[in-house]
Motif scaffolding. Structure first.
Motif, PDB file in Angstrom:
ATOM      1  N   TRP A 252      -0.467   3.841   7.533  1.00 11.49           N
ATOM      2  CA  TRP A 252      -0.459   3.838   6.070  1.00 11.49           C
ATOM      3  C   TRP A 252      -0.653   5.243   5.511  1.00 11.49           C
ATOM      4  N   GLU A 254      -0.948   7.216   1.180  1.00 10.42           N
ATOM      5  CA  GLU A 254      -1.016   6.949  -0.253  1.00 10.42           C
ATOM      6  C   GLU A 254      -0.622   8.196  -1.036  1.00 10.42           C
ATOM      7  N   GLY A 410      -9.334   1.451  -1.521  1.00  7.56           N
ATOM      8  CA  GLY A 410      -7.912   1.464  -1.202  1.00  7.56           C
ATOM      9  C   GLY A 410      -7.468   0.141  -0.636  1.00  7.56           C
ATOM     10  N   TYR A 412      -4.073  -1.249   1.614  1.00  8.47           N
ATOM     11  CA  TYR A 412      -2.821  -0.925   2.293  1.00  8.47           C
ATOM     12  C   TYR A 412      -2.096  -2.223   2.662  1.00  8.47           C
ATOM     13  N   ILE A 427       4.646  -1.589  -0.248  1.00  8.96           N
ATOM     14  CA  ILE A 427       3.964  -0.679  -1.171  1.00  8.96           C
ATOM     15  C   ILE A 427       3.177  -1.514  -2.177  1.00  8.96           C
ATOM     16  N   THR A 429       0.693  -0.848  -5.615  1.00  8.28           N
ATOM     17  CA  THR A 429       0.104   0.083  -6.572  1.00  8.28           C
ATOM     18  C   THR A 429      -1.193  -0.520  -7.082  1.00  8.28           C
ATOM     19  N   THR A 433      -3.025   4.497  -7.734  1.00 12.46           N
ATOM     20  CA  THR A 433      -2.519   5.018  -6.458  1.00 12.46           C
ATOM     21  C   THR A 433      -1.466   4.076  -5.894  1.00 12.46           C
ATOM     22  N   ALA A 434      -0.429   4.649  -5.288  1.00 12.84           N
ATOM     23  CA  ALA A 434       0.588   3.864  -4.583  1.00 12.84           C
ATOM     24  C   ALA A 434       0.262   3.908  -3.098  1.00 12.84           C
ATOM     25  N   TYR A 435      -0.040   2.744  -2.531  1.00 17.44           N
ATOM     26  CA  TYR A 435      -0.423   2.632  -1.120  1.00 17.44           C
ATOM     27  C   TYR A 435       0.774   2.124  -0.307  1.00 17.44           C
ATOM     28  N   GLU A 452       3.710   8.557   8.278  1.00 16.71           N
ATOM     29  CA  GLU A 452       2.712   8.962   7.284  1.00 16.71           C
ATOM     30  C   GLU A 452       2.956  10.407   6.846  1.00 16.71           C
TER      31      GLU A 452
END
Length: 534
Positions: A252, A254, A410, A412, A427, A429, A433-435, A452
């Motif tokens: 993952w 971000e 977070g 994921y 993905i 959000t 944050t976009a994980y 990554e």
């Protein structure tokens, strides 16, 4: 708790996901969450159990229809035990890499269909005074959108830890129905589902006709002519499009959502376009790393589209359609790549591709359940590549969530792999944050974690090409601007000339020695209380 949903059956779409699974190839949606602080295991068990009455489907197991007539049903598990679904694990070293390894092992296991198809694994010992939570549920139970809705039920928006219930959950399982009643209900429910699919198909056709007429009754001829070769071309296998053998690995990364939105604004696209462009550039870098050529190569991604209305955002089950987005892999200029993605997604929207795919899926669902079960087992083991990979973007809450007062730092997401799609991307959000979560087969994609680095490199490249400043740089510039303004304000303030003061000074007579040591002003002790709010 009484079973008031006697006709609580899986839809044909949920049934397909059930039949596609086989031993060694689980079909679950999942997420790995990271929280502040240490979460006590027994408190977590008790809290999750107290939330189950809000989502009774989590108390039910899948029961196949008698004589395989009709659709499977959801029925309460008579031997339900919360400790079978909420477990704990402790990391030896507490690194994120160790958490990823544990997540891969957990997600590689098939869940027991004799019980509800979900579980939580609370992970202790994560470095930085953190806790982890691996949350998975079968794809027949929910898709990504429904999974986010369930997350909102289990977690809170307040940092104040809720009171734990004192009473243990008592489940009253209704008496099983007789055989003929089950067969009759199964036939009736299946017929109802069959009729519903027909009506939904007619409604989709009517809706598409209305939208087509509203758009002038025609598609852009130039767009259709230019993109038709891409749409009609067969999917070209990439190096990771080989038959799945397992086990699974999970990686993952971000990126800041504010910067993604800034790129979208600068280029006149959508957030989803930016996401798809980043994933495309990441895959191109990975393919080239292994010496494969990308000139003239197309990447075809299966992009799920939410079909839920605004009146049922938290509906369980699967309410999605699939859109095939085909993008050339050899576009190296980041801005040109984003423009190419935007052009194709807009064309697919204008062509109502999601509605057409949903209609085709409804026609497939009209086949008998026995045929679907057989087809699912065959498709999952036959070399067949309709897409190179799945790329799903799920919008999550843009505010912090808490579990027993512990802030979720977070989240994921994970999307299952199988067949010849041994590398997929999800993905989510959440809270600015976009994980990104990359799921891959350990045999087909042994160096999964390279994605990554490639994702962050592709994002940095796109951000620079669009002249979007990093969030950290913007904050630093704002602080510097405030300091400059403060200095200018002080410098521009004219100094006041001191006024002449005339005063008569009277010298007192000498005081005695006892009064020479005068008492000073009382010392005020100030207590500074600092409260840390997660």
């Amino acid at each position: 708790m009484q079973n008031q949903q006697q006709g609580d059956r899986l839809s044909w779409g949920d049934t397909v996901f059930l039949h596609l699974e086989r031993e060694g190839m689980p079909l679950n949606v999942a997420s790995v969450c990271v929280f502040e602080g240490k979460i006590p295991f027994e408190d977590c068990v008790q809290f999750v159990e107290s939330k189950l009455p809000l989502i009774p489907r989590y108390l039910k197991r899948v029961v196949p229809p008698l004589l395989n007539i009709g659709l499977p049903s959801w029925e309460y598990d008579p031997t339900f035990d919360i400790h079978r679904h909420v477990r704990e694990a402790t990391l030896k070293h507490g690194t994120d890499a160790e958490l990823k390894t544990l997540a891969g092992k957990t997600l590689s296991k098939v869940m027991d269909r004799q019980h509800p198809l979900w579980d939580l694994t609370l992970v202790h010992g994560l470095q930085g005074d953190r806790s982890g939570l691996i949350f998975r549920l079968h794809h027949c139970l929910a898709d990504g959108i429904a999974g986010v809705g369930i997350m909102n039920v289990i977690m809170d928006t307040s940092p104040i830890a809720p009171r734990l219930p004192r009473r243990k959950l008592r489940l009253q399982v209704p008496a099983p129905r007789n055989v003929w009643s089950s067969i009759t209900d199964g036939c009736v429910d299946s017929y109802s589902e069959f009729s519903k699919r027909i009506l939904d198909g007619l409604a989709n056709l009517t809706s598409m006709a209305e939208r087509f007429a509203a758009n002038g009754g025609k598609l852009a001829t130039d767009e259709f002519t230019n993109l038709l070769p891409e749409l009609s071309a067969s999917t070209e296998r990439l190096r990771f499009n080989v038959l799945y053998r397992g086990p699974q690995k999970f990686a993952w990364a971000e990126i800041p959502l504010a910067e993604v939105k800034a790129i979208k604004q600068a280029c006149g696209t959508s957030v989803n376009d930016v996401i798809l462009a980043l994933v495309t550039a990441t895959i191109r870098r990975y393919v080239e790393l292994h010496g494969d050529h990308v000139k003239g190569t197309l990447l075809r991604m299966m992009v799920p589209v939410n079909l839920r209305g605004s009146d049922s955002p938290g509906e369980l089950g699967n309410r999605i359609s699939l859109v095939p987005v085909t993008i050339p892999l050899d576009i190296r200029n980041p801005r040109k790549l984003l423009a190419a993605v935007h052009r194709r997604t807009e064309f697919l929207k204008g062509a109502h591709t999601a509605e057409l795919v949903s209609l085709a899926g409804g026609l497939i669902g009209m086949f008998p359940t026995t045929a679907l079960a057989l087809a699912g087992q065959v498709i999952s083991q036959v070399p067949f590549t309709p897409f190179n990979m799945v790329c799903t973007n799920v919008p999550g809450p843009q505010y912090p969530l808490y579990l027993l007062g512990h802030k979720m730092l977070g989240c994921y997401p994970y999307v299952p792999i199988g067949g010849e799609m041994t590398l997929n991307c999800a993905i989510l959000t959440y809270n600015g944050t976009a994980y990104f979560g990359f799921s891959g087969c350990a045999q087909a994609v042994p160096d999964l974690r390279r994605l990554e680095t490639f994702l962050k490199l592709s994002f940095t490249e796109l951000r620079a090409a669009t002249e979007v400043k990093p969030s950290s740089q913007k904050k630093a510039e704002k602080k510097q601007e405030k300091r400059v303004r403060a200095k200018v304000k002080v410098a521009s303030t004219p100094a006041r000339a001191p006024k002449s003061v005339r005063a008569t000074i009277t010298v007192p007579p000498p005081a005695p020695v006892e009064s020479a040591v005068a008492a000073g002003p009382p010392v005020r002790e100030e207590k500074i209380l600092t409260q840390l709010i997660a």
